[in-house]
Enzyme design. Structure first.
Site, mmCIF file in Angstrom:
data_model
loop_
_atom_site.group_PDB
_atom_site.id
_atom_site.type_symbol
_atom_site.label_atom_id
_atom_site.label_comp_id
_atom_site.label_asym_id
_atom_site.label_seq_id
_atom_site.Cartn_x
_atom_site.Cartn_y
_atom_site.Cartn_z
ATOM 1 N N MET A 90 88.462 150.910 57.646
ATOM 2 C CA MET A 90 88.736 150.225 58.904
ATOM 3 C C MET A 90 87.467 149.985 59.720
ATOM 4 S SD MET A 90 91.810 149.788 58.289
ATOM 5 C CE MET A 90 92.548 149.101 59.767
ATOM 6 N N HIS A 115 93.520 143.096 51.296
ATOM 7 C CA HIS A 115 94.043 142.760 52.620
ATOM 8 C C HIS A 115 95.551 142.506 52.532
ATOM 9 C CE1 HIS A 115 94.056 141.351 56.709
ATOM 10 N NE2 HIS A 115 94.862 140.390 56.304
#
Ligand code: GRF
Length: 218
Positions: A90, A115
């Site tokens: 992240m 993703h």
């Protein structure tokens, strides 16, 4: 070619686990040299150790992006990996960081991301939530090469899934996550066998043969 990988994680690490399990099952010809996290408390680190994989963690807190990336590179560079896999990492990685992983022909960076949407739809940190809230009837997942822009680099593979009328965000997410765990190891194995192939945008269409290649369609 057996791939030397580093996996970067921030949390749970289910995609990391899918890669390690695929290697253990001999579905993926690769070696994970290191699992690295910016979060020293990431559950993924313990899981990686249970697979016998070396781990390292350096928190980004209190460091500039450049200073943190420098420390990450000090860990990764000596490993001489073929690819860095961002599996729920992240953090945005900078162009300077990526340049350390240029491909031999300088066409791409040897950094891969997974993703949770059909890019270019729903980039950002909440792909499933954003697609669900938008009311998308079909969503999906994307494995792509990382470039200087967030969730933007060349697409290697995508899989789609339907949203059902009675879906909750949890059932929607869990259907997508199952596909993530299938697709990411498959794409890595495809690279181990055939190297990296992607289409330059706007210049080449996907051939019928390519559409039939495992992992590129559902
Ligand atoms: C996945 O949904 C992945 O697509 C996204 O972050 C999530 C990470 O999950 N980039 P996990 O840590 O692999 O379980």
């Amino acid at each position: 070619m057996s791939l030397r990988l580093a996996i970067l994680v921030s949390g749970r690490g289910s995609n990391m686990t899918a890669i390690l399990q695929a290697i253990a099952d001999r579905r993926l010809d690769a070696q994970v040299c290191m699992v690295f996290s910016n979060n020293p408390d990431a559950p993924a680190l313990e899981t990686a150790r249970s697979f016998g994989v070396p781990t390292a963690a350096i928190s980004h807190k209190g460091l500039s992006r450049a200073a943190h990336e420098q420390k990450v590179l000090e860990v990764l560079t000596p490993l001489n990996v073929d690819f860095v896999v961002l599996a729920g990492y992240m953090r945005i990685v900078s162009a300077e960081f990526l340049r350390n992983f240029s491909s031999p022909d300088n066409r791409y960076f040897r950094v891969i991301n997974i993703h949770p949407s059909l890019l270019p739809a729903f980039p950002g940190a909440h792909g499933y939530e954003d697609a669900f809230a938008y009311g998308a009837k079909v969503s999906g997942i994307t494995v792509h090469l990382v470039d200087e822009h967030v969730d933007h680099g060349p697409i290697l593979a995508q899989m789609s899934f339907a949203r059902y009328a009675d879906d909750t965000i949890d059932s929607f997410k869990s259907r997508g996550l199952q596909l993530e765990h299938k697709l990411l190891p498959e794409v890595l194995q495809e690279i181990a066998i055939n190297g990296v192939h992607f289409y330059s945008r706007q210049t080449e269409a996907v051939s019928e043969a390519e559409l039939n290649t495992i992992g590129r369609t559902t």
